[in-house]
Design a protein around this motif. Sequence first.
Motif, short mmCIF file in Angstrom:
data_model
loop_
_atom_site.label_atom_id
_atom_site.label_comp_id
_atom_site.label_asym_id
_atom_site.label_seq_id
_atom_site.Cartn_x
_atom_site.Cartn_y
_atom_site.Cartn_z
N THR A 42 -30.07 36.12 106.55
CA THR A 42 -30.50 35.52 105.29
C THR A 42 -29.33 35.30 104.35
OG1 THR A 42 -32.56 36.75 105.53
CG2 THR A 42 -32.11 35.81 103.36
N PRO A 43 -29.15 34.08 103.86
CA PRO A 43 -28.09 33.87 102.87
C PRO A 43 -28.49 34.49 101.53
CG PRO A 43 -29.24 31.80 103.32
CD PRO A 43 -29.86 32.85 104.20
N VAL A 44 -27.57 35.23 100.94
CA VAL A 44 -27.82 35.80 99.61
C VAL A 44 -26.70 35.35 98.67
CG1 VAL A 44 -29.07 37.82 100.49
CG2 VAL A 44 -26.59 37.97 100.15
N GLU A 45 -27.01 35.38 97.40
CA GLU A 45 -26.08 34.89 96.39
C GLU A 45 -25.63 36.04 95.50
OE1 GLU A 45 -26.68 31.51 93.35
OE2 GLU A 45 -27.83 30.95 95.14
N ALA A 46 -24.34 36.14 95.25
CA ALA A 46 -23.80 37.20 94.40
C ALA A 46 -24.52 37.24 93.06
CB ALA A 46 -22.31 36.97 94.18
N GLY A 47 -24.91 38.45 92.66
CA GLY A 47 -25.54 38.63 91.35
C GLY A 47 -27.05 38.50 91.37
N LYS A 48 -27.62 38.05 92.50
CA LYS A 48 -29.07 37.92 92.59
C LYS A 48 -29.68 39.13 93.27
CE LYS A 48 -29.86 32.99 92.36
NZ LYS A 48 -30.54 31.83 92.95
N SER A 49 -30.94 39.38 92.96
CA SER A 49 -31.66 40.49 93.57
C SER A 49 -32.73 39.95 94.50
CB SER A 49 -32.32 41.35 92.49
OG SER A 49 -31.33 41.96 91.70
N TYR A 50 -32.94 40.67 95.58
CA TYR A 50 -33.91 40.28 96.60
C TYR A 50 -34.81 41.47 96.88
CZ TYR A 50 -30.61 36.48 97.09
OH TYR A 50 -29.80 35.41 96.82
N TYR A 51 -36.07 41.20 97.15
CA TYR A 51 -37.02 42.29 97.41
C TYR A 51 -37.46 42.23 98.87
CZ TYR A 51 -36.89 43.18 92.48
OH TYR A 51 -36.44 43.50 91.22
N LYS A 93 -35.48 46.81 96.67
CA LYS A 93 -34.62 45.85 95.98
C LYS A 93 -33.23 45.85 96.59
CE LYS A 93 -33.20 44.72 91.28
NZ LYS A 93 -32.67 45.38 90.10
N TYR A 94 -32.72 44.68 96.82
CA TYR A 94 -31.35 44.53 97.32
C TYR A 94 -30.58 43.69 96.32
CZ TYR A 94 -27.45 42.96 100.20
OH TYR A 94 -26.18 42.69 100.68
N ASP A 95 -29.51 44.26 95.78
CA ASP A 95 -28.68 43.52 94.84
C ASP A 95 -27.47 42.95 95.58
OD1 ASP A 95 -30.24 44.17 92.54
OD2 ASP A 95 -29.35 46.17 92.53
N ALA A 96 -27.39 41.66 95.64
CA ALA A 96 -26.28 41.03 96.36
C ALA A 96 -25.00 41.14 95.54
CB ALA A 96 -26.61 39.57 96.65
N LYS A 97 -23.98 41.71 96.16
CA LYS A 97 -22.68 41.87 95.48
C LYS A 97 -21.80 40.66 95.72
CE LYS A 97 -23.10 46.43 94.39
NZ LYS A 97 -24.53 46.37 94.08
#
Length: 80
Positions: free
Chosen positions: A14-23, A49-53
């Motif tokens: 899954t692509p994640v973006e820095a500074g965004k949170s994912y559940y 919760k996963y916080d993308a760094k």
Amino acid sequence: MDKPVKASNTPYVTPVEAGKSYYWCACGRSKKQPLCDGSHAGTGFTPLKYDAKETKSVDFCGCKQTKTPPLCDKSACSTS
Ligand code: FES
């Protein structure tokens, strides 16, 4: 609490973006895997919760049996 449902035998890349949170869906019942859609209601599970760094792709666990949630640890899925 019941056991989580195995949503997939492989991790969700899954692509994640820095500074965004994912559940991340911990119960395995979400229709929007690997993320929570509220289907855990009444199961005793809650999303994690996963916080993308950084902006990158991560392997969110699909079998829901990882020891390092929400990320795949390759212990119980078909990548092991
Ligand atoms: S739907 Fe699975 S934790 Fe919310």
